[in-house]
Design a protein around this motif. Sequence first.
Motif, PDB file in Angstrom:
ATOM      1  N   THR A 191      -3.457  -7.192 -14.708  1.00 27.86           N
ATOM      2  CA  THR A 191      -3.602  -7.081 -16.168  1.00 27.86           C
ATOM      3  C   THR A 191      -5.013  -6.642 -16.568  1.00 27.86           C
ATOM      4  O   THR A 191      -5.190  -6.014 -17.608  1.00 27.86           O
ATOM      5  N   LEU A 192      -6.003  -6.979 -15.762  1.00 26.89           N
ATOM      6  CA  LEU A 192      -7.371  -6.557 -16.070  1.00 26.89           C
ATOM      7  C   LEU A 192      -7.493  -5.038 -16.011  1.00 26.89           C
ATOM      8  O   LEU A 192      -8.149  -4.414 -16.855  1.00 26.89           O
ATOM      9  N   GLU A 193      -6.887  -4.444 -15.011  1.00 27.46           N
ATOM     10  CA  GLU A 193      -6.921  -2.990 -14.888  1.00 27.46           C
ATOM     11  C   GLU A 193      -6.093  -2.333 -15.991  1.00 27.46           C
ATOM     12  O   GLU A 193      -6.481  -1.301 -16.552  1.00 27.46           O
ATOM     13  N   GLU A 194      -4.955  -2.943 -16.329  1.00 24.89           N
ATOM     14  CA  GLU A 194      -4.124  -2.394 -17.400  1.00 24.89           C
ATOM     15  C   GLU A 194      -4.862  -2.437 -18.732  1.00 24.89           C
ATOM     16  O   GLU A 194      -4.769  -1.500 -19.540  1.00 24.89           O
ATOM     17  N   ALA A 195      -5.601  -3.510 -18.975  1.00 25.14           N
ATOM     18  CA  ALA A 195      -6.369  -3.622 -20.213  1.00 25.14           C
ATOM     19  C   ALA A 195      -7.430  -2.530 -20.289  1.00 25.14           C
ATOM     20  O   ALA A 195      -7.660  -1.936 -21.355  1.00 25.14           O
TER      21      ALA A 195
ATOM     22  N   THR B 291     -10.588   5.970 -17.941  1.00 24.13           N
ATOM     23  CA  THR B 291      -9.842   6.760 -16.959  1.00 24.13           C
ATOM     24  C   THR B 291      -9.559   5.890 -15.731  1.00 24.13           C
ATOM     25  O   THR B 291     -10.206   4.850 -15.524  1.00 24.13           O
ATOM     26  N   PRO B 292      -8.589   6.299 -14.896  1.00 19.86           N
ATOM     27  CA  PRO B 292      -8.329   5.514 -13.683  1.00 19.86           C
ATOM     28  C   PRO B 292      -9.561   5.345 -12.798  1.00 19.86           C
ATOM     29  O   PRO B 292      -9.791   4.258 -12.255  1.00 19.86           O
ATOM     30  N   LEU B 293     -10.383   6.401 -12.656  1.00 18.70           N
ATOM     31  CA  LEU B 293     -11.585   6.282 -11.830  1.00 18.70           C
ATOM     32  C   LEU B 293     -12.588   5.309 -12.439  1.00 18.70           C
ATOM     33  O   LEU B 293     -13.223   4.527 -11.720  1.00 18.70           O
ATOM     34  N   GLN B 294     -12.748   5.357 -13.770  1.00 16.78           N
ATOM     35  CA  GLN B 294     -13.641   4.403 -14.430  1.00 16.78           C
ATOM     36  C   GLN B 294     -13.147   2.982 -14.249  1.00 16.78           C
ATOM     37  O   GLN B 294     -13.940   2.055 -14.057  1.00 16.78           O
ATOM     38  N   THR B 295     -11.823   2.792 -14.309  1.00 14.66           N
ATOM     39  CA  THR B 295     -11.248   1.456 -14.131  1.00 14.66           C
ATOM     40  C   THR B 295     -11.499   0.935 -12.723  1.00 14.66           C
ATOM     41  O   THR B 295     -11.892  -0.228 -12.535  1.00 14.66           O
ATOM     42  N   VAL B 296     -11.289   1.790 -11.740  1.00 16.00           N
ATOM     43  CA  VAL B 296     -11.512   1.374 -10.354  1.00 16.00           C
ATOM     44  C   VAL B 296     -12.978   1.004 -10.135  1.00 16.00           C
ATOM     45  O   VAL B 296     -13.294  -0.015  -9.506  1.00 16.00           O
ATOM     46  N   TRP B 297     -13.888   1.823 -10.680  1.00 17.11           N
ATOM     47  CA  TRP B 297     -15.314   1.593 -10.434  1.00 17.11           C
ATOM     48  C   TRP B 297     -15.855   0.400 -11.223  1.00 17.11           C
ATOM     49  O   TRP B 297     -16.643  -0.396 -10.693  1.00 17.11           O
TER      50      TRP B 297
END
Length: 587
Positions: free
Chosen positions: A481-485, A492-498
């Motif tokens: 849920t943290l990544e979904e938020a 962006t997906p890369l910003q979320t991962v980093w």
Amino acid sequence: MAVSSGSRDNQLANARARSKRDFSSLIPSLLTWGLALLFLGPFLIRPVVTVLLSAITVADPVTGARALNFALLLLPLQNELARQSIINSFYLGILTTIVSSIIALPLAYASARLKFAGKGLLTGLLLIPLLLPPLVGAVGLKQMLAREGFINTLLGRNQNPIDFLGSRFLGGNGPLLMVVLVAALHLYPLVYLNLSAAWANVDSSLEEAAENLGASPAQVFRSVTLPLLLPGFLSGALIVFIFAFTDLGTPLVFGYDRVAAVQIFRTKDALSDPTGYVLAFYLVVLAGVVFWVSRRYLDGGKIATLARGTRRAREAQPSPLVSILVYLLFFVVIGLSLLPHIGVIMASFASDWTSRLWPAWTLDNYVHVFTDPTIPARDSIKLSLLCASASMIIDVLAGFALAYALVRGKIWARGLLDTLAMLPLALPGLILAFGLLISYRYTALDPFENPIPLLIISYAVRRLPYALRSVSAGLQQMSVTLEEASLNMGATPLQTVWNVTRPLVTANLIAAGLLTFAFAVLEVSDSLILAASSSQVPIAQAIYQLVTAAKMYPACALGVIGMLLLSATFLIVNRLLGKQMGSLFKA
């Protein structure tokens, strides 16, 4: 007609949109598989295939073209050395498995079924031998068993010493028994871990039901407990067997050359000899059979209890006499397991340890390790640290990317990709190193010219499963849920991962790096085979060179340095991962 034409246009537009979405959904799978095969294809699959093909083909001396010749597989029937090497390897594997099982069985029973003070500490100490390098332990035991060594002095045999490693001791089987002893004291924790876990998970209500029906304790064990323990025991025993069968460092130290692993090592300087290829072929087949049996029949266990998890195994309070015997058993096993490494530590501070119980103490061996130009120790430490650090970076990056794709992504054939990534755990390091050697001979990666690139690659491939499991454990514990938020807020997906995922699995990433680093620093099989250039050798190769040159005390000092590196990193890993550490060793 216009309506019909418009409808067809809408259908075509929808079809194009679906096709575009389907292709977009395939991009992560294609990218993940592409990168995985780009790394594992040339450095895992190719070496294994090369070993298999080299055992069934012969090269034309003029053109160099290879032609099938299955008759090579009959070499062990025709060549006495090859045949005896395979037989001795089986002896070594079987004897090591038996001795490890004899050691582990009572320890597992005491850990799972008896209550006694200090059980947590003692069971933790049982695992220490698994983390210490067997090559260093072999050096320590060889020093203590010498004709003028500690054991003969302790027995008062200075005037008529026992030649434990000679041809007259036990019919010339002294080296075999010493290799078995070192291997068993190093590997028994694998059987112990599987047995104690299986014993702790036995549903006690089944045993109580058998007792209520009039069965004796022996009948209960034979008909109820033993079948439930068998899958766990066999799983650990198979791992011990394949590890002992393919061990290279310990037989080399004790001069027990007539085993398959050593014969493969000897052929690295004579690659035209088919003996090494054929022996490697049979080792690959054996490892494959063991891996298949473990996956097919033992993975997860085929015998289920009726109420697993509801009635834990019964723990009894032992009598005073039994308690004394339990403590004695633990102390004897732990003491014997650590004795070779204690011998290494003492010999590293010795200027002379012949015909005396205690060495003449000195620090000169450590001074020589770093200053003597005839000892390659200093350069070997630098090389090992360089290769281990580079492989650590590769494993952390690759392990994180692969773990994220497998845990969070929708990857095609996820199970197959996971199996491929975990395959290095089942493949003996000896085979991977030998396959890399013959695959990249006379290329830009030729280890005879510069072994560093292939050493880094080999270390990284072999330890990738540990990094993968470490990061996967962290991702599975982290809420998605943290990544979904983050994505819903416009990242962006890369910003979320980093910015989200990476900080939350930092401890796992650090642990993965340290773990892969620790294993690479004193890796034996890869180092002995791939360090083909005499001027560039890692720590394990340097220790072996010092032993063969009869420089035992500097070899022990270098071994202690390696043990310190290993112990420090494992302590940090255990601090970071805790109970998750056990999951790293499951294929």
